[in-house]
Write an enzyme that holds these catalytic residues in place. Structure first.
Site: not given
Lengths: 409, 409
Positions: B185-187, B191, B194, B290-294
């Site tokens: 998942q990405t927005r 880097h 990722h 990962g960390r802080d998802h959404a």
């Protein structure tokens, strides 16, 4: 495929006995290979084996890759003798380095076609293959029968720091809270290709990573046994793998180092299966297989040890193989990559064992992306301390190396 | 926990209709958010939803995180209206950008406490939380009812190159021979942190790697929807992820890029579950978290989206979560590492999104171990082509950006 004694999930039964009448037994002084195999049998590394194979077992393993009871087993364990006053039914005292080591109950004395073993197990009868050579050099008669260890082993430095029995392996895994343990087989001083093979295998063993609790560990299990000129010395292999975690490249929280006493057969695919069985006996759940696993020369194709697992059902193996491609350094990615994930094949810099050896031979420190500086320094220290100045096995090392263990009187 | 319609393993039913009497229907012009949600419902991204939720469904999802039939569902889908001449039983024509888009069969018109929704779904009623703000800004009445798409979408460049419906995703996976597909998942513009999150997740999804046949793939599924000032522009997100595989950092053999139309709710743990459901509808078998998802701001702890999965049974989710820690660049290892495997915490160089942004804002090219040069160049090209010179969302971009898709007349 009835029962699975010992392959990982069941209790390991140690075959250790105190006896008082050793001196009254007929005795045979045995060579290092057999002594190491007896130790491995006695502690359960080779469970469910309880001794050396009889005719039926050798025949079944050679032909079917199974014990007569259906359990998967790829390589015959053979106790060979040269003409002696030994009879079926005898209990023989086995000495090693002149001291009591074990007893064997002679169940059967038999002959078996050594060339046929070589052909089936090694897929070649070429005497240049070290496993073939060992097989053809066996004495002409074999003893089948159970063994018991009758003496205490006192491991020398640095082996004593890394010796764990199968039961102890399982205890440490439990203490560490590891639910999954991925085994890494090695006879090498680690370069970064190896390091990332372990790291990638750690991810591969890990479907469900929970934060803050590493429940998956890596067991680096070194095979300690017969050495060939030019191999890395055993002490260096252990100490450099230890350095990898000591200096933080693989955290101790997920890293454990130990060894198994076993003379490599270089049997490629068949030996890959044996390694899987040994590590399942240690309590591992996964086993990495890279390129050229347990191979030698060009007798096996680079990934033949992967392919054999196609013919083995999951039920036969209480450990999951993780198949990884060879890693290389990719200057474009700036890291250790492999041919499946990275497309920069034209620029890849493969790890060449022989190139690395020649660099080390010239006492040139490789870059940290090839070998970690602390690993190199540890290697050189081990060379001075244990290798008579040489990180590689020499005639002098073979003659004068310290024993792996000593025996009580 | 009766049946699992749609969550991954079952046929996706598209809700697309040709109709002739659209002009005769009562009409509502809808905003972009609802239009995107209708498209996602119609193609099955949000299966088993067939439309917008009625009172019972909203209530059940808000309170229990399940649909009334027991299926796991974390976030209410709400069609809000402001006072209008609409009655239960009506079929309404929905226009978007002045053109026919869909129809909705009004099953129920109801009210629901918006503050209560916010409290349960977002765990806060702070208006600064963008999900809360959207919820509180909803009209006062909601329509529950099924929707059907009645028009063709024509995606604009560069979206048209990456648009795949759930059925098409599954077809591509089949063509590629992938048995396991791990969703990312990405927005963000990627880097190297990722990139390696994806690479490590690929290993994690892969217990049984066979040589020469990559049977595991990575689906990079970008969320395209409402933008905030300072976000990377959508076009750049797509094109830079495409550059990662185009320039060989992640081979096309294991990489696929697509997007889902969805306005991020920033609902942290609840949204993580929604992402898992959407990607299981696409046919994925694994999902990286990962960390802080959404998440957004400090409303959720860094790994709160991991923890919620402790309360969800495997049967509820037809996709396996892969939980990864944040990566960092370790100068000692010389690569992208994480806190579990590498012990060099004191030297770690974390990826800071805001630092990276400020570097990029100054048009300084980051080192290749932070951002791949081709990714940077692609980002800057996208800025010129789509961002009015800016890689980040500006007022100008919000006002003048090209639509994601156009509609036929």
């Amino acid at each position: 495929m009835t029962q699975y004694i010992g392959h990982g999930r069941v209790e390991i039964v140690e075959r250790i006995k105190e006896i008082n009448d050793f001196n009254e037994l007929k005795k045979i002084e045995i060579r290092r290979q057999l002594a190491h195999e007896i130790v491995s049998i006695a502690y359960g590394f080779l469970s469910p084996l309880r001794g050396f194979m009889n005719y039926e077992e050798v025949d079944s393993v050679v032909k079917e890759m199974r014990l007569p009871n259906g359990i998967l087993w790829p390589i015959p364990l053979i106790f060979d003798i040269i003409d002696r006053e030994i009879r079926e039914g005898d209990v023989i005292g086995l000495t090693y380095m002149g001291k009591p080591l074990a007893i064997i109950k002679v169940d059967e004395i038999f002959k078996y076609d050594k060339k046929y073993i070589a052909e089936k197990v090694y897929k070649t009868t070429d005497i240049k293959h070290p496993g073939v050579r060992r097989t053809l050099n066996y004495g002409d008669k074999f003893i089948g029968g159970e063994v018991w260890l009758v003496n205490k082993l006192k491991f020398n430095e640095p082996y004593n720091r890394f010796w764990l029995t199968p039961i102890q392996h399982r205890e440490v895994f439990k203490q560490k809270g590891w639910k999954k343990i991925v085994a890494f087989q090695t006879r090498n001083v680690p370069h970064t290709g190896h390091e990332y093979l372990m790291k990638y295998a750690w991810f591969a063993a890990n479907e469900n990573l929970k934060v803050d609790e590493p429940r998956t560990g890596i067991l680096v299990n070194v095979v300690i046994g017969e050495k060939r000129i030019g191999d890395y010395i055993d002490e260096a292999i252990l100490l450099t793998h230890d350095a990898l975690s000591k200096y933080g490249y693989i955290s101790k929280r997920v890293h454990l180092l130990s060894f198994t006493l076993w003379d490599m057969r270089y049997a490629g695919p068949r030996e890959a299966i044996l390694h899987a069985i040994i590590r399942s006996n240690l309590g591992c759940t996964h086993h990495v297989f890279g390129r050229d696993h347990a191979g030698v020369g060009n007798y096996y194709s680079p990934y033949e040890a992967h392919e054999i697992f196609d013919y083995i059902s999951e039920k036969d193996l209480l450990i999951k193989p993780i198949f990884l491609r060879e890693n290389y350094y990719c200057p474009k990615c700036g890291g250790i990559e492999n041919e499946i994930l990275c497309d920069h094949k034209d620029e890849k810099q493969e790890f060449s064992g022989s190139l690395l050896r020649s660099i080390i031979m010239d006492e040139v420190k490789p870059t940290k992306m090839v070998m970690r500086p602390e690993v190199y320094d540890t290697l050189m220290r081990a060379a001075r301390e244990y290798g008579f100045g040489n990180p590689f096995v020499t005639e002098e090392y073979l003659k004068n190396r310290r024993n792996v263990f000593e025996l009580g009187d």
